[in-house]
Design a protein around this motif. Structure first.
Motif, short mmCIF file in Angstrom:
data_model
loop_
_atom_site.label_atom_id
_atom_site.label_comp_id
_atom_site.label_asym_id
_atom_site.label_seq_id
_atom_site.Cartn_x
_atom_site.Cartn_y
_atom_site.Cartn_z
N PRO B 107 11.45 -0.28 -0.30
CA PRO B 107 11.37 -0.34 -1.66
C PRO B 107 11.13 -1.70 -2.07
O PRO B 107 10.37 -2.01 -2.91
N PHE B 111 8.02 -3.18 -3.89
CA PHE B 111 8.09 -3.89 -5.12
C PHE B 111 7.49 -5.51 -5.09
O PHE B 111 6.87 -5.73 -5.87
N LEU B 114 3.51 -5.01 -4.20
CA LEU B 114 2.55 -4.22 -5.08
C LEU B 114 3.02 -4.56 -6.64
O LEU B 114 2.16 -4.73 -7.55
N GLU B 207 -6.30 1.80 -8.65
CA GLU B 207 -6.82 2.01 -9.93
C GLU B 207 -7.65 3.21 -10.08
O GLU B 207 -7.63 3.94 -10.82
N ARG B 210 -5.91 6.56 -9.54
CA ARG B 210 -5.17 6.96 -10.88
C ARG B 210 -6.32 7.28 -11.63
O ARG B 210 -6.10 8.32 -12.69
N THR B 216 1.48 9.48 -9.24
CA THR B 216 2.29 8.64 -8.23
C THR B 216 2.67 9.17 -6.98
O THR B 216 2.23 8.17 -5.86
N PHE B 220 1.17 7.44 -3.63
CA PHE B 220 2.19 6.81 -2.20
C PHE B 220 1.96 7.44 -1.12
O PHE B 220 1.65 6.73 -0.06
N ILE B 224 -0.74 4.18 -0.28
CA ILE B 224 0.37 3.01 0.09
C ILE B 224 1.17 3.12 1.36
O ILE B 224 1.28 2.38 2.26
#
Lengths: 283, 305, 372
Positions: B107, B111, B114, B207, B210, B216, B220, B224
């Protein structure tokens, strides 16, 4: 995803906690290094603040029941070892990475052979080197067997750093130099080397730090003379005193100083390019 | 020049010879560059590892060894509960440490890579996470002693906050302290590579996902996580190499209660039981090799540089 | 001076150069025209010594270069991206080859300065001598690259798309500059380009390269007026191309109608497949139904539109088989005629201006294109 305030808040908090976790032991250690001496122990509370343990490191206080750390010779040995390893490892890494710019048969084998040096746990390399030295009948010394295994450890780092640099390197400038009648050796010295210098600097930082701090390989491969990490490790088995903390603070400051030198040199080597770019923008 | 004359008489042979010579000169040049490194690694890494395997079959006497081949040391290892326990402890603590490092470090890496958009802040945070790598390993180990003891900083703070009435004694000189120490020391090897991979993710990709209405969780798992996988693999290799070879942290923080394979090796070498130490070494090597090969199947390390 | 004999270079089975043979004379200005992927850059890299040919040899002044490393060849190379040394100033870039030459370095700094300044003046950059490379514009970088190569007086100077990175204005000026510098120094220039007009404008001789083979080596006007194959005609971008079949009576049957073949080709056998082309500025447009002269050929076409570009106007017509052909008029010669869109006209040209080739050239190419 980055816009979700709850997630963002949670992660910010998590990262803050993480940094506390990462740094608090060093902070506590630094505080306790100012413990009073020689009667103050390696824990809270601080009886009163003093620099007794720093002075003790340099033998500036009367002898007490706490033996001074055996640092003098070890420090010199570690520095000499780290400097030599740094040079040899960077030269080796640059040479190998230079060879990797051209495709050759067996490149995969050579790549993993080199990278193996950072993938084998240190204690095994040390053990193997000790066995080999015993078998062949050579003495284990800090400047011999230890130096050999230190390079085994740092050379892969140097190699990977230089490989990454060469991957972004435009080889047509070298070709241009050759076409002007300049030999490949001179071309490397005058063109290639100045352009890969940031990589060389990083490789040197890696090699120096890793060697200076190397411990598991050194433990078995060394003879009677201690390097700095061996001297520290020796104190673990007996009761520890705040003099170890004072030493920790100093060696950490030394690491930071090294990083600062690195950052300065790095900034200097890229500043020219940036200054020029800015001028171009104005013009 | 003999080649020139040759070329005039038999043009084809001359051409082939001179082209071949140029190609050979290139190959020779490559090998001259490679030779020192290859020789170094062969003599100082491969040979010692082979030596370790060889010695593991030697005969062990009380304070000496001789090269008569035997399986005695291997049998001794697998028939002694202490050593099998140590093997299990090594694997268990390795898994726990790796899992904690992933859970704590990932995490943070995401953080930094990103969520922090300011480049300067991002770099500063990354530097802050990686700087401990450049400080002394042993000092970082010993720094946990005044933290975790019964009179240590953690207990003092918890007592002051009123969260506990009695100091927690289990913090120091247990396997917990070993795990805490190893997680703190090696987590930088995970945060660095993962944050690097995550920061290379093209934000417009997220983006776009999204805009297409992806949740989310979906972003992920489809963007990600896959793109940060090489970082996880590289980090896991580093952490595994370090943790499997550990002996200093357990000996400093467990007070002799936790004995990893590395500790067994150190003890055995200390009492000149080279053959037995070699057996432990080979087992550790196999464990390591399996892990690294399995992890490298997920990601081609060479392509990530 | 320079002899290239059946040079072949393969990359993983694909031949980038397929038996190239060429000889270049002292002081020549040679331009090498080819589409991207034709092997023209590979040829330059082989000549410069960056790549080793798989077969064949390169000889300079009678010396076999195959085993000679790049820095011993005396061949200068100006690469497409200029490849300037980013950490050195303009002066140091140009002085580099003088200072660090493997055999005859110039150690006298006054001499170095004199020769650097002389060369920079020649390329018109004397005022920029202390600049950093990053402060230069594209055209200035190009000149520095040229000066850097010329200052060491190579026997042969290879230019890899030297005008490719420049804008149109600059390109025009550099064309003139390059010719002037070439005339002043007498060094042999070997200029590679993908632009047909640049190739024709620059070279004493033009070499046309495609798929690793040489298609034609001739003076620019010969290449322009008499391309040796339909492929060359296609690269020139100045010809309308047709494929058809000789009818044995002096005509060629194409999908858009039958046209009169050049008289030189009348003896072509009946039913032989041929390629035919006519240069776009040889065509005259006249209203449908008007009579043709004895020596004229014609096709019917529908007018689509016109494009103006300065002194030239290009008219587009659609043939019966839906293909579009171009007709070019120079406005300085006559007033532009207005045509009505959608109306049919007759496209007329002197029949002997048409060029006819046996068809295999285009089929070979078509097969290769399909394979690629």
């Amino acid at each position: 995803m980055e816009r979700q305030p709850i997630l963002r808040g949670l992660l910010t908090g998590w990262t803050a906690l993480f940094l506390v976790f990462l740094y608090s032991p060093m902070v506590v250690l630094a505080i306790l290094s100012f413990q009073s001496g020689p009667e103050g122990g390696p824990q809270f509370p601080i009886e009163h603040w003093s620099i007794y343990w720093y002075r003790q490191l340099f033998n500036l206080v009367p002898a007490s029941s706490v033996a001074p750390l055996p640092l003098g010779g070890a420090l010199l040995r570690s520095l000499a070892l780290a400097l030599t390893t740094m040079v040899v490892s960077t030269v080796l890494g640059t040479m190998t990475a230079q060879a990797f710019r051209r495709h050759f048969r067996g490149s995969g084998v050579v790549f993993y052979l080199v990278v193996l040096g950072m993938m084998v746990p240190g204690v095994l390399v040390g053990l193997g080197m000790a066995l080999t030295a015993n078998y062949v009948g050579i003495d284990r010394t800090w400047w011999g067997t230890v130096f050999l295994v230190h390079v085994v450890y740092t050379y892969p780092f140097s190699f990977l750093v230089m490989l990454a640099i060469f991957n972004r390197f435009d080889r047509s400038v070298e070709e241009a130099a050759w076409s002007l009648g300049v030999s490949p050796v001179t071309t490397f010295r005058r063109i290639t080397f100045p352009l890969i210098f940031p990589g060389v600097l990083s490789s040197m930082l890696f090699a120096f730090t890793l060697s200076y701090d190397e411990f598991p390989r050194t433990l078995f491969a060394s003879g009677g003379d201690l390097t700095l990490p061996l001297a520290i490790y020796g104190t673990f088995s007996v009761e520890i005193h705040p003099n170890l903390f004072a030493f920790g603070v100093l060696t950490t400051l030394f690491s930071f100083a090294l990083l600062a030198v690195y950052a300065t040199l790095m900034t200097l080597s890229v500043r020219r390019a940036r200054r020029v770019a800015v001028q171009e923008e104005i013009a | 020049m003999s080649t020139t004359t040759q070329a005039e008489v038999v043009p084809m042979a001359g051409e082939a010879a001179s082209s071949g010579r140029a190609a050979r000169r290139q190959a020779l040049g490559s090998w001259m560059l490679l030779a020192p490194g290859v020789i170094w690694m062969t003599l100082c890494l491969v040979l010692p590892m082979l030596m370790m395997i060889y010695v593991s079959f030697w005969t062990q006497h009380t304070f000496s060894i001789d090269s008569t081949l035997t399986l005695d040391s291997w049998e001794a290892f697998f028939s002694t509960p202490t050593y099998l326990d140590s093997l299990l402890t090594t694997v268990r603590l390795w898994f726990i440490t790796l899992a904690l490092i992933l859970a704590i470090g990932y995490p943070v890496a995401v953080f930094i890579g990103l969520f922090v958009r300011n480049k300067t802040l991002q770099t500063s945070l990354l530097v802050l996470c990686v700087v401990p790598f450049w400080t002394s390993f042993l000092i970082r180990v010993v720094a946990w002693r005044p933290m975790l003891g019964t009179e240590g900083a953690v207990n003092i703070i918890l007592l002051k906050l009123g969260l506990i009435q009695q100091p927690i004694e289990a913090l120091l000189f247990t396997q917990y302290s070993v795990v805490i120490g190893m997680v703190q020391i090696y987590v930088v090897f995970m945060v660095g590579p993962v944050a690097f991979m995550v920061s290379r993710i093209d934000r417009s990709l997220i983006e776009a996902a999204r805009d297409l209405g992806a949740s989310t969780a979906r972003i992920f798992f489809t963007i990600i996580l896959p793109l940060s996988l090489p970082g996880i693999v590289v980090g896991s290799i580093f952490v595994s190499v370090m943790v499997l070879g550990e002996f200093a942290t357990p000996s400093a923080l467990s007070g002799g209660k936790v004995n990893l394979l590395g500790n067994i090796i150190v003890t055995q070498v200390g009492s000149l039981k080279w053959a037995f130490a070699s057996v432990c070494g080979v087992i550790l090597t196999v464990l390591m090799a399996v892990t690294v090969v399995a992890l490298l199947r997920i990601v081609n390390l060479r392509r990530e540089i | 001076m320079l002899e290239i004999a059946s040079v072949t270079k393969r990359y993983g089975g694909q031949a980038a150069l397929d038996g190239i043979s060429l000889s270049v004379g002292e002081g020549a200005y040679l331009s090498l025209l080819g589409p991207s992927g034709s092997g023209k850059s590979t040829l330059l890299r082989v000549l410069a010594g960056y790549e080793t040919p798989d077969a064949g040899q390169v000889t300079l002044d009678g010396r076999n270069l195959n085993a000679v490393p790049a820095h011993e060849r005396g061949i200068g190379f100006v690469s497409q991206g200029f490849a300037l040394f980013p950490h050195l100033s303009v002066f140091d870039n140009v002085a580099f080859g003088l200072r660090y030459h493997a055999h005859k370095p110039v150690r006298d700094s006054a001499e170095t300065r004199r020769r650097v300044m002389e060369t920079l003046e020649m390329v018109g950059l004397a005022d920029y001598v202390q600049r950093e490379i990053q402060q230069l514009s594209g055209g200035q970088k190009q000149r520095v690259a040229l000066a850097r190569t010329l200052v060491v007086r190579p026997r042969l100077c290879l230019l890899d798309e030297p005008l490719g990175a420049l804008d149109a204005n600059l390109r025009q000026r550099m064309t003139v500059e390059l010719r002037r510098i070439h005339a002043a120094l007498g060094i042999t220039f070997f200029h590679v380009t993908g632009n047909e007009m640049e190739a024709l404008a620059m070279g004493d001789r033009v070499v046309v390269l495609d798929q690793g083979r040489i298609l034609q080596v001739d003076a620019p006007d010969t290449v322009y007026n008499r391309p040796s194959s339909i492929a060359v005609a296609r690269f020139l971008n100045r010809y309308n191309l047709f494929s058809g079949r000789a009818d044995g009576q002096g005509g060629i049957a194409t999908a858009a109608g039958t046209v009169a073949a050049p008289r030189l080709c009348e003896q072509r056998q009946h039913a032989e497949n041929v390629d035919f082309c006519i240069r776009i500025d040889k065509i005259r447009v006249q209203p449908e139904g008007e009579a043709l002269a004895e020596d004229e050929a014609a096709l019917m076409a529908t007018y689509i539109a016109s494009e103006f570009s300065g002194a030239i106007i290009t008219h587009l017509f659609r043939l019966a088989d839906e293909r579009v052909v171009e007709v070019e008029n120079h406005l300085s010669h006559r007033r532009p005629t207005e045509y009505d869109a959608g109306r049919r006209y007759s496209l007329v040209w002197p029949r002997d201006e048409g060029l006819v080739f046996p068809a295999q050239a285009v089929t070979r190419e078509a097969t290769a294109r399909a394979a690629a």
